[in-house]
Design an enzyme around this catalytic site. Structure first.
Site, PDB file in Angstrom:
ATOM      1  N   TYR A 164       8.581  -2.792  -4.111  1.00 28.94           N
ATOM      2  CA  TYR A 164       7.458  -1.918  -3.755  1.00 28.94           C
ATOM      3  C   TYR A 164       6.280  -2.726  -3.222  1.00 28.94           C
ATOM      4  O   TYR A 164       6.287  -3.935  -3.293  1.00 28.94           O
ATOM      5  CB  TYR A 164       7.036  -1.076  -4.974  1.00 28.94           C
ATOM      6  CG  TYR A 164       6.886  -1.834  -6.270  1.00 28.94           C
ATOM      7  CD1 TYR A 164       5.695  -2.485  -6.598  1.00 28.94           C
ATOM      8  CD2 TYR A 164       7.940  -1.902  -7.190  1.00 28.94           C
ATOM      9  CE1 TYR A 164       5.546  -3.169  -7.801  1.00 28.94           C
ATOM     10  CE2 TYR A 164       7.795  -2.584  -8.390  1.00 28.94           C
ATOM     11  CZ  TYR A 164       6.607  -3.223  -8.698  1.00 28.94           C
ATOM     12  OH  TYR A 164       6.468  -3.896  -9.887  1.00 28.94           O
TER      13      TYR A 164
ATOM     14  N   GLU B  30      14.862  -2.681  -6.560  1.00 30.00           N
ATOM     15  CA  GLU B  30      13.664  -1.828  -6.607  1.00 30.00           C
ATOM     16  C   GLU B  30      12.472  -2.693  -6.198  1.00 30.00           C
ATOM     17  O   GLU B  30      12.012  -3.529  -6.969  1.00 30.00           O
ATOM     18  CB  GLU B  30      13.450  -1.287  -8.018  1.00 30.00           C
ATOM     19  CG  GLU B  30      12.381  -0.217  -8.062  1.00 30.00           C
ATOM     20  CD  GLU B  30      12.616   0.708  -9.239  1.00 30.00           C
ATOM     21  OE1 GLU B  30      13.358   1.695  -9.065  1.00 30.00           O
ATOM     22  OE2 GLU B  30      12.077   0.416 -10.315  1.00 30.00           O
TER      23      GLU B  30
ATOM     24  N   TYR C  29       5.699   3.838 -11.852  1.00 26.30           N
ATOM     25  CA  TYR C  29       5.673   2.544 -12.552  1.00 26.30           C
ATOM     26  C   TYR C  29       6.992   2.362 -13.297  1.00 26.30           C
ATOM     27  O   TYR C  29       7.461   3.286 -13.983  1.00 26.30           O
ATOM     28  CB  TYR C  29       4.486   2.473 -13.529  1.00 26.30           C
ATOM     29  CG  TYR C  29       3.173   2.477 -12.784  1.00 26.30           C
ATOM     30  CD1 TYR C  29       2.633   1.287 -12.302  1.00 26.30           C
ATOM     31  CD2 TYR C  29       2.520   3.670 -12.487  1.00 26.30           C
ATOM     32  CE1 TYR C  29       1.459   1.282 -11.551  1.00 26.30           C
ATOM     33  CE2 TYR C  29       1.347   3.676 -11.734  1.00 26.30           C
ATOM     34  CZ  TYR C  29       0.829   2.482 -11.266  1.00 26.30           C
ATOM     35  OH  TYR C  29      -0.321   2.480 -10.517  1.00 26.30           O
ATOM     36  N   SER C  30       7.578   1.169 -13.171  1.00 30.78           N
ATOM     37  CA  SER C  30       8.817   0.861 -13.888  1.00 30.78           C
ATOM     38  C   SER C  30       8.534   0.819 -15.381  1.00 30.78           C
ATOM     39  O   SER C  30       7.542   0.227 -15.814  1.00 30.78           O
ATOM     40  CB  SER C  30       9.351  -0.517 -13.501  1.00 30.78           C
ATOM     41  OG  SER C  30       9.439  -0.663 -12.122  1.00 30.78           O
TER      42      SER C  30
ATOM     43  N   CYS D 138      13.625  -6.918  -8.602  1.00 32.09           N
ATOM     44  CA  CYS D 138      12.478  -6.009  -8.729  1.00 32.09           C
ATOM     45  C   CYS D 138      11.186  -6.762  -8.461  1.00 32.09           C
ATOM     46  O   CYS D 138      10.980  -7.865  -8.963  1.00 32.09           O
ATOM     47  CB  CYS D 138      12.452  -5.379 -10.124  1.00 32.09           C
ATOM     48  SG  CYS D 138      11.211  -4.069 -10.269  1.00 32.09           S
TER      49      CYS D 138
HETATM   50  P1  FAD Z   1      -3.872   3.055  -4.106  1.00 35.99           P
HETATM   51  O1  FAD Z   1      -5.268   3.475  -4.391  1.00 35.99           O
HETATM   52  O2  FAD Z   1      -2.842   4.099  -3.902  1.00 35.99           O
HETATM   53  O3  FAD Z   1      -3.912   2.086  -2.867  1.00 35.99           O
HETATM   54  C1  FAD Z   1      -2.728   1.716  -2.228  1.00 35.99           C
HETATM   55  C2  FAD Z   1      -2.984   1.748  -0.748  1.00 35.99           C
HETATM   56  O4  FAD Z   1      -3.932   0.738  -0.430  1.00 35.99           O
HETATM   57  C3  FAD Z   1      -1.769   1.436   0.092  1.00 35.99           C
HETATM   58  O5  FAD Z   1      -1.000   2.570   0.325  1.00 35.99           O
HETATM   59  C4  FAD Z   1      -2.405   0.891   1.344  1.00 35.99           C
HETATM   60  O6  FAD Z   1      -2.798   1.939   2.169  1.00 35.99           O
HETATM   61  C5  FAD Z   1      -3.639   0.208   0.844  1.00 35.99           C
HETATM   62  N1  FAD Z   1      -3.434  -1.241   0.702  1.00 35.99           N
HETATM   63  C6  FAD Z   1      -2.789  -1.885  -0.279  1.00 35.99           C
HETATM   64  N2  FAD Z   1      -2.821  -3.208  -0.089  1.00 35.99           N
HETATM   65  C7  FAD Z   1      -3.507  -3.397   1.065  1.00 35.99           C
HETATM   66  C8  FAD Z   1      -3.869  -4.555   1.811  1.00 35.99           C
HETATM   67  N3  FAD Z   1      -3.527  -5.769   1.390  1.00 35.99           N
HETATM   68  N4  FAD Z   1      -4.579  -4.376   2.934  1.00 35.99           N
HETATM   69  C9  FAD Z   1      -4.926  -3.142   3.357  1.00 35.99           C
HETATM   70  N5  FAD Z   1      -4.604  -2.009   2.695  1.00 35.99           N
HETATM   71  C10 FAD Z   1      -3.907  -2.144   1.580  1.00 35.99           C
HETATM   72  N6  FAD Z   1       3.135  -1.353  -9.915  1.00 35.99           N
HETATM   73  C11 FAD Z   1       2.886  -2.068 -11.037  1.00 35.99           C
HETATM   74  O7  FAD Z   1       1.792  -2.611 -11.211  1.00 35.99           O
HETATM   75  N7  FAD Z   1       3.844  -2.165 -12.022  1.00 35.99           N
HETATM   76  C12 FAD Z   1       5.065  -1.590 -11.904  1.00 35.99           C
HETATM   77  O8  FAD Z   1       5.914  -1.709 -12.806  1.00 35.99           O
HETATM   78  C13 FAD Z   1       5.331  -0.830 -10.727  1.00 35.99           C
HETATM   79  N8  FAD Z   1       6.522  -0.210 -10.556  1.00 35.99           N
HETATM   80  C14 FAD Z   1       6.778   0.495  -9.430  1.00 35.99           C
HETATM   81  C15 FAD Z   1       8.024   1.109  -9.286  1.00 35.99           C
HETATM   82  C16 FAD Z   1       8.317   1.822  -8.148  1.00 35.99           C
HETATM   83  C17 FAD Z   1       9.688   2.473  -8.009  1.00 35.99           C
HETATM   84  C18 FAD Z   1       7.343   1.924  -7.110  1.00 35.99           C
HETATM   85  C19 FAD Z   1       7.639   2.698  -5.849  1.00 35.99           C
HETATM   86  C20 FAD Z   1       6.109   1.341  -7.252  1.00 35.99           C
HETATM   87  C21 FAD Z   1       5.796   0.619  -8.410  1.00 35.99           C
HETATM   88  N9  FAD Z   1       4.537   0.022  -8.593  1.00 35.99           N
HETATM   89  C22 FAD Z   1       4.305  -0.724  -9.732  1.00 35.99           C
HETATM   90  C23 FAD Z   1       3.436   0.201  -7.604  1.00 35.99           C
HETATM   91  C24 FAD Z   1       2.595   1.437  -7.989  1.00 35.99           C
HETATM   92  O9  FAD Z   1       3.367   2.627  -7.825  1.00 35.99           O
HETATM   93  C25 FAD Z   1       1.338   1.616  -7.130  1.00 35.99           C
HETATM   94  O10 FAD Z   1       1.736   1.634  -5.771  1.00 35.99           O
HETATM   95  C26 FAD Z   1       0.288   0.541  -7.311  1.00 35.99           C
HETATM   96  O11 FAD Z   1      -0.147   0.509  -8.678  1.00 35.99           O
HETATM   97  C27 FAD Z   1      -0.927   0.813  -6.417  1.00 35.99           C
HETATM   98  O12 FAD Z   1      -1.385   2.113  -6.692  1.00 35.99           O
HETATM   99  P2  FAD Z   1      -2.961   2.406  -6.709  1.00 35.99           P
HETATM  100  O13 FAD Z   1      -3.173   3.846  -6.945  1.00 35.99           O
HETATM  101  O14 FAD Z   1      -3.656   1.456  -7.620  1.00 35.99           O
HETATM  102  O15 FAD Z   1      -3.378   2.006  -5.224  1.00 35.99           O
END
Ligand code: FAD
Ligand code: A2P
Length: 297
Positions: free
Chosen positions: A297, A295, A77-78, A255
């Site tokens: 994602y 950046e 997360y940023s 971003c």
């Molecule tokens: P997970 O449980 O990990 O689910 C994600 C998975 O669900 C995906 O890999 C995919 O397989 C599946 N999926 C997602 N969407 C769909 C779809 N539409 N249809 C089918 N399958 C799908 N997030 C923020 O909210 N704020 C930030 O500031 C932020 N900064 C980031 C900075 C960087 C450098 C990066 C790489 C990511 C950032 N993110 C940010 C995103 C964050 O890291 C997570 O990816 C996001 O919160 C989702 O994680 P999760 O565990 O909730 O979802």
């Protein structure tokens, strides 16, 4: 010039031995009528060595195990706060998190992301496992006279909140911004305009140094009658942006959603072409000068 390399903190806390912080704040950023859940979270990190710079990210390890019974992997997360933190005591870090929600491709049932749901519903007082910081791509230039163009969609505002707080709100003795900051911010509805009051106040207080342009996709239309995205705002201001980018003190930051990078090309490339410049060559030279920061994602 970007920050001197030696000063950039990285991976102070690793996944095997994360820092356990405490949630001290978790409040909603989406107003009535907006779409989804986006929260501003602040964690107390005063008990350890965790420190960071504007533009870096931290990792969060959600509790529990995945479908294979293995501990969950970290999510990045940023960081949304300045190095001094929202409490100005160098003892906190803040995030801006959207709960991931999508429809299961086969069943159509809603699916919620593991880590984003953990964070969005985290209670004040609860522990949170933090790694990092990481990232050298999005650091704010040290030059207090820089022109800083920021393009954000949704939670992509996070690093720019940290930049803008440092430039205008915090007024710390270690940084006195005298340049120009221009934020072009894309959100679905006015109610999703994250940190709206603060951003508008900064604009009112620093009209010479801060420009704020919004693209509200589901309320405004572009000139062809479609959704208003940031690339359409970029296209509207192409000449001015292009001229700014010719100056060595100008940095461009992006971003948010993955799709936005090609959108910016769509907005600016036709203008560059008119000037006889190939887009890919232009981006290459900006990257070489460390003035093109992405950046997504
Ligand atoms: P997970 O449980 O990990 O689910 C994600 C998975 O669900 C995906 O890999 C995919 O397989 C599946 N999926 C997602 N969407 C769909 C779809 N539409 N249809 C089918 N399958 C799908 N997030 C923020 O909210 N704020 C930030 O500031 C932020 N900064 C980031 C900075 C960087 C450098 C990066 C790489 C990511 C950032 N993110 C940010 C995103 C964050 O890291 C997570 O990816 C996001 O919160 C989702 O994680 P999760 O565990 O909730 O979802
Ligand atoms: P929309 O969802 O109306 O298509 P949030 O993260 O709060 O949903 O905000 C993301 C914003 O970015 C929304 O306004 C969204 O519009 C917009 N958006 C979606 N896809 C792109 C893209 N490819 N380029 C730029 N903006 C986009």
């Amino acid at each position: 010039m970007t920050q001197a390399k030696a000063k950039i903190p990285v991976n102070i806390y690793k996944p095997k031995d994360p820092y356990i912080g405490k949630c001290i704040e978790n409040y909603p950023l989406v107003a009535e009528g907006g779409s989804g859940i986006v929260q501003h979270l602040t964690f107390d990190i005063s008990g350890g060595d965790l420190h960071y710079l504007e533009g870096q990210s931290i990792g969060i390890i959600p509790p529990g195990t995945d479908e294979n019974g293995k501990p969950h992997k970290l999510r990045l997360y940023s960081i949304a706060s300045t190095r001094h933190g929202d409490k100005l005591d160098d003892g906190t870090v803040s995030l801006c998190v959207r709960q991931l929600e999508y429809k299961h491709p086969e069943t159509g049932e809603p699916v919620y992301g593991v880590c984003s749901t953990h964070l969005c519903y985290l209670e004040v007082g609860a522990d949170v496992a933090i790694t990092g910081p990481v990232g050298k791509e999005m650091l704010l230039p040290e030059d207090e006279d820089a022109t800083v163009i920021m393009l954000a969609t949704g939670t992509g505002i996070a690093p720019f909140r940290s930049f803008l707080w440092r430039m205008f709100k915090e007024q710390h003795e270690d940084y006195k911004f005298k340049g120009l900051a221009w934020l072009i911010f894309g959100v679905p509805y006015s109610a999703n305009f994250l940190y709206k009051d603060d951003l508008e106040k900064m604009q009112a207080d620093y009209p010479e140094n801060f420009r704020l342009t919004s693209a509200i996709s589901r309320e405004q239309q572009n000139k062809d009658g479609g959704k208003m995205y940031i690339q359409h705002r970029v296209a509207e201001h192409a000449k001015e942006l292009w001229n700014m980018l010719q100056q060595p003190k100008t940095h461009l930051y992006m971003c948010g959603l993955k799709g936005m990078e090609s959108g910016i090309e769509e907005g600016l490339a036709p203008f560059a072409k008119k000037q006889g410049v190939e887009w890919s060559d232009f981006v290459k030279s900006m990257k070489k000068d460390h003035r093109w920061h992405v950046e997504v994602y």
